[in-house]
Design an enzyme around this catalytic site. Structure first.
Site, PDB file in Angstrom:
ATOM      1  N   GLY A 218     -10.574  14.604  42.128  1.00 36.44           N
ATOM      2  CA  GLY A 218      -9.512  14.131  41.237  1.00 36.44           C
ATOM      3  C   GLY A 218      -8.350  13.537  42.016  1.00 36.44           C
ATOM      4  N   GLU A 241     -15.340  10.256  38.284  1.00 37.70           N
ATOM      5  CA  GLU A 241     -14.677   9.266  37.414  1.00 37.70           C
ATOM      6  C   GLU A 241     -13.823   8.331  38.269  1.00 37.70           C
ATOM      7  OE1 GLU A 241     -12.481  12.055  34.917  1.00 37.70           O
ATOM      8  OE2 GLU A 241     -10.625  11.258  35.737  1.00 37.70           O
TER       9      GLU A 241
HETATM   10  N1  COA Z   1       6.129  24.316  36.140  1.00 39.71           N
HETATM   11  C1  COA Z   1       7.054  23.349  36.277  1.00 39.71           C
HETATM   12  N2  COA Z   1       6.879  22.264  37.053  1.00 39.71           N
HETATM   13  C2  COA Z   1       5.732  22.173  37.731  1.00 39.71           C
HETATM   14  C3  COA Z   1       4.715  23.134  37.648  1.00 39.71           C
HETATM   15  C4  COA Z   1       4.962  24.255  36.824  1.00 39.71           C
HETATM   16  N3  COA Z   1       4.043  25.209  36.685  1.00 39.71           N
HETATM   17  N4  COA Z   1       3.698  22.773  38.439  1.00 39.71           N
HETATM   18  C5  COA Z   1       4.038  21.606  38.993  1.00 39.71           C
HETATM   19  N5  COA Z   1       5.257  21.238  38.575  1.00 39.71           N
HETATM   20  C6  COA Z   1       5.974  20.028  38.952  1.00 39.71           C
HETATM   21  C7  COA Z   1       6.023  19.859  40.460  1.00 39.71           C
HETATM   22  O1  COA Z   1       7.142  20.504  41.018  1.00 39.71           O
HETATM   23  C8  COA Z   1       6.097  18.355  40.597  1.00 39.71           C
HETATM   24  O2  COA Z   1       7.426  17.934  40.303  1.00 39.71           O
HETATM   25  P1  COA Z   1       8.130  16.803  41.177  1.00 39.71           P
HETATM   26  O3  COA Z   1       7.289  15.573  40.930  1.00 39.71           O
HETATM   27  O4  COA Z   1       9.485  16.749  40.585  1.00 39.71           O
HETATM   28  O5  COA Z   1       8.051  17.304  42.580  1.00 39.71           O
HETATM   29  C9  COA Z   1       5.238  17.848  39.439  1.00 39.71           C
HETATM   30  O6  COA Z   1       5.224  18.913  38.483  1.00 39.71           O
HETATM   31  C10 COA Z   1       3.809  17.493  39.864  1.00 39.71           C
HETATM   32  O7  COA Z   1       3.219  18.612  40.462  1.00 39.71           O
HETATM   33  P2  COA Z   1       2.152  18.464  41.647  1.00 39.71           P
HETATM   34  O8  COA Z   1       1.633  19.814  41.929  1.00 39.71           O
HETATM   35  O9  COA Z   1       2.741  17.705  42.784  1.00 39.71           O
HETATM   36  O10 COA Z   1       1.077  17.535  40.940  1.00 39.71           O
HETATM   37  P3  COA Z   1      -0.139  16.710  41.548  1.00 39.71           P
HETATM   38  O11 COA Z   1       0.308  15.351  41.929  1.00 39.71           O
HETATM   39  O12 COA Z   1      -0.889  17.502  42.567  1.00 39.71           O
HETATM   40  O13 COA Z   1      -1.018  16.551  40.240  1.00 39.71           O
HETATM   41  C11 COA Z   1      -1.780  17.312  38.100  1.00 39.71           C
HETATM   42  C12 COA Z   1      -1.441  17.684  39.539  1.00 39.71           C
HETATM   43  C13 COA Z   1      -2.289  18.532  37.403  1.00 39.71           C
HETATM   44  C14 COA Z   1      -0.559  16.781  37.397  1.00 39.71           C
HETATM   45  C15 COA Z   1      -2.902  16.200  38.137  1.00 39.71           C
HETATM   46  O14 COA Z   1      -3.999  16.687  38.821  1.00 39.71           O
HETATM   47  C16 COA Z   1      -3.317  15.789  36.755  1.00 39.71           C
HETATM   48  O15 COA Z   1      -2.638  15.008  36.121  1.00 39.71           O
HETATM   49  N6  COA Z   1      -4.465  16.294  36.248  1.00 39.71           N
HETATM   50  C17 COA Z   1      -4.889  15.893  34.931  1.00 39.71           C
HETATM   51  C18 COA Z   1      -6.261  16.256  34.558  1.00 39.71           C
HETATM   52  C19 COA Z   1      -7.321  16.056  35.613  1.00 39.71           C
HETATM   53  O16 COA Z   1      -7.497  16.888  36.459  1.00 39.71           O
HETATM   54  N7  COA Z   1      -8.098  14.982  35.531  1.00 39.71           N
HETATM   55  C20 COA Z   1      -9.258  14.741  36.361  1.00 39.71           C
HETATM   56  C21 COA Z   1      -9.007  14.037  37.604  1.00 39.71           C
HETATM   57  S1  COA Z   1      -8.372  12.409  37.444  1.00 39.71           S
END
Ligand code: COA
Length: 435
Positions: A218, A241
């Site tokens: 992902g 994907e």
């Molecule tokens: N509560 C509050 N804020 C949170 C949080 C929580 N539990 N967990 C993360 N955050 C915040 C982080 O601090 C970060 O904020 P910032 O941008 O201000 O620093 C933001 O949310 C993003 O978190 P991060 O852990 O850096 O996200 P990531 O880039 O690793 O992406 C997902 C993680 C879950 C958002 C991403 O994988 C996603 O959109 N998944 C969707 C579904 C999926 O898995 N699809 C298949 C693959 S494409």
């Protein structure tokens, strides 16, 4: 000039002329990400700014920055409906200016064929036409073919910088209402930075990936880190994907052969690609790539036909029962379900399959634990407690399948950040999840 080139000439218009087809109330749809049209969107935006059209919606996943339908000044005139929210669309979605469509990515083509009430325009970027009259949608197959089958008008923005990618995502000049020509660099996605935590998690997960496994990665630092930890594996397959930069490195290193896939043997399969210019050059006319519609790629039954399927995705929070939220912060939409649930379910159908949800144990500078007694109020459940399999943090990996709520709670607290374990244990006792 052959008959297809003549047809092309007859259909060739300017983006401005194409934008004139759009009427108030029209529903427009475009492919995700890198295949979003640029010039036609700009011209429709100009018409909306002049007050010539209103209530025109643009549906897509992963909208690209700078598009007119993301301009909040055009709210109610030309606006986005998000099927997976990208960073530039997030503020408008959270303010309620844009719509949000709940969906599993695998089902997006079905939604367009059977459920969305109507579709007026499909518009997309394509690479230049071949002598047989066919265009490739390049980096995105996703839901294009389903949208074309519904649309009254089909507009193609022919960009000579869009790679021609091999796959089933093609369209013939006879299917297009009009085409325009442009030359824009295709947007690139900077490689997600890999932290020490990401690398720790990546290397733990890689130990559970056997040779000959088929992988899906992902978005984000952790999936990227897993990609970097697979160079000691043998004969891997790719069915994902999203096609990522780390996959190019694995293919070029000879780690990926796709020889042991029972579906699309010999080919790396994806529904769309987003990454560096190096990756786009790698994909151009590459016969080892098979770009397919997402209802094929993400179909949990197809995924299940591939043995030892490994999916690696991330999330925002997990509760003690194993419910995973990957798409909202509380009630605020952050991204989308995407294909997470598809791949988690697909892995369950695969002989030897394992799905990993991998996260750093804390968020917000270490002030919040991502493992929690409950999901935050309003949080969307992306992966259900009945489907979830492995959860990984930098403190270890917990397999939740086949464990009771009490066993899950203990296993999750054991991989939570040590500074939160005491309060999580107290909360679990209060809930009578553990005694
Ligand atoms: N509560 C509050 N804020 C949170 C949080 C929580 N539990 N967990 C993360 N955050 C915040 C982080 O601090 C970060 O904020 P910032 O941008 O201000 O620093 C933001 O949310 C993003 O978190 P991060 O852990 O850096 O996200 P990531 O880039 O690793 O992406 C997902 C993680 C879950 C958002 C991403 O994988 C996603 O959109 N998944 C969707 C579904 C999926 O898995 N699809 C298949 C693959 S494409």
């Amino acid at each position: 000039m052959n008959k297809y080139q003549e047809m092309y000439k007859e259909k060739l218009k300017s983006a401005e002329e194409i934008a004139k087809y759009v009427e108030s109330g029209f529903v427009l749809a475009a492919p995700s990400a890198m295949s979003q049209p640029v010039d036609i969107v700009e011209e429709i935006g100009k018409r909306a700014r002049r007050g010539e059209i209103e209530n025109v919606s643009h549906h897509s996943l992963i909208a690209q920055e700078g598009a007119a339908f993301l301009d909040e000044a055009l709210a109610g005139k030309y606006y986005h409906v998000s099927w997976f929210t990208s960073a530039p669309a997030r503020a408008g979605v959270q303010k309620g200016i844009y719509g949000v469509m709940p969906c599993n990515y695998s089902q997006v083509p079905m939604f367009w064929r059977d459920f969305v009430p109507h579709l007026d325009v499909f518009y997309a970027v394509v690479s230049p036409m071949d002598k047989h009259g066919y265009f490739s949608f390049g980096l995105t197959a996703s839901e294009n073919l389903a949208q074309i089958s519904r649309a009254k008008y089909v507009f193609l923005e022919v960009n000579d910088q869009m790679p021609r990618v091999i796959g089933t995502h093609i369209i013939h000049i006879s299917q297009a209402t009009a085409v325009c020509e442009t030359s824009h660099p295709i947007p690139t996605l900077p490689e997600a930075p890999i932290s020490e935590t990401d690398m720790k998690i990546g290397s733990m997960i890689s130990e559970l990936i056997p040779d000959r496994a088929c992988i899906q990665l992902g978005i984000g630092g952790i999936p990227n880190a897993v990609g970097k930890c697979l160079f000691n594996k043998k004969e891997l397959g790719i069915h994902s994907e999203l096609f990522t930069d780390s996959m190019v490195d694995l293919i070029e290193a000879g780690v990926v052969t796709n020889e042991h896939k029972r579906l699309n043997r010999g080919k790396s399969v994806a529904a769309f690609a987003m990454g560096s210019k190096k990756m786009y050059d790698f994909l151009d006319n590459n016969l080892s790539i098979d770009m397919r519609s997402v209802d094929f790629v993400n179909d949990p039954y197809n995924i299940g036909k591939l043995d030892n399927f490994i999916s690696i995705n991330s999330c925002l929070e997990i509760d003690f029962t194993g419910q995973v939220c990957a798409e909202s912060i509380g009630h605020k939409n952050f991204s989308g379900t995407g294909g997470q649930a598809d791949f988690v379910r697909g892995c369950a159908n695969s002989k030897g399959g394992k799905s990993f949800i991998a996260v750093s144990s804390t968020a917000k500078g270490g002030t919040i634990s991502k493992i929690r007694p409950f999901l935050s109020p309003g949080a969307a459940v992306t992966t259900t407690k009945n489907d979830v399999d492995y959860i990984a943090t930098e403190f270890g990996i917990a397999r939740l399948k086949g464990k009771t709520v009490s066993e899950r709670t203990k296993a999750l607290i054991a991989i939570a950040h040590p500074k939160f374990r005491e309060e999580l244990t107290a909360a679990a006792k209060e809930l009578h999840y553990i005694i």
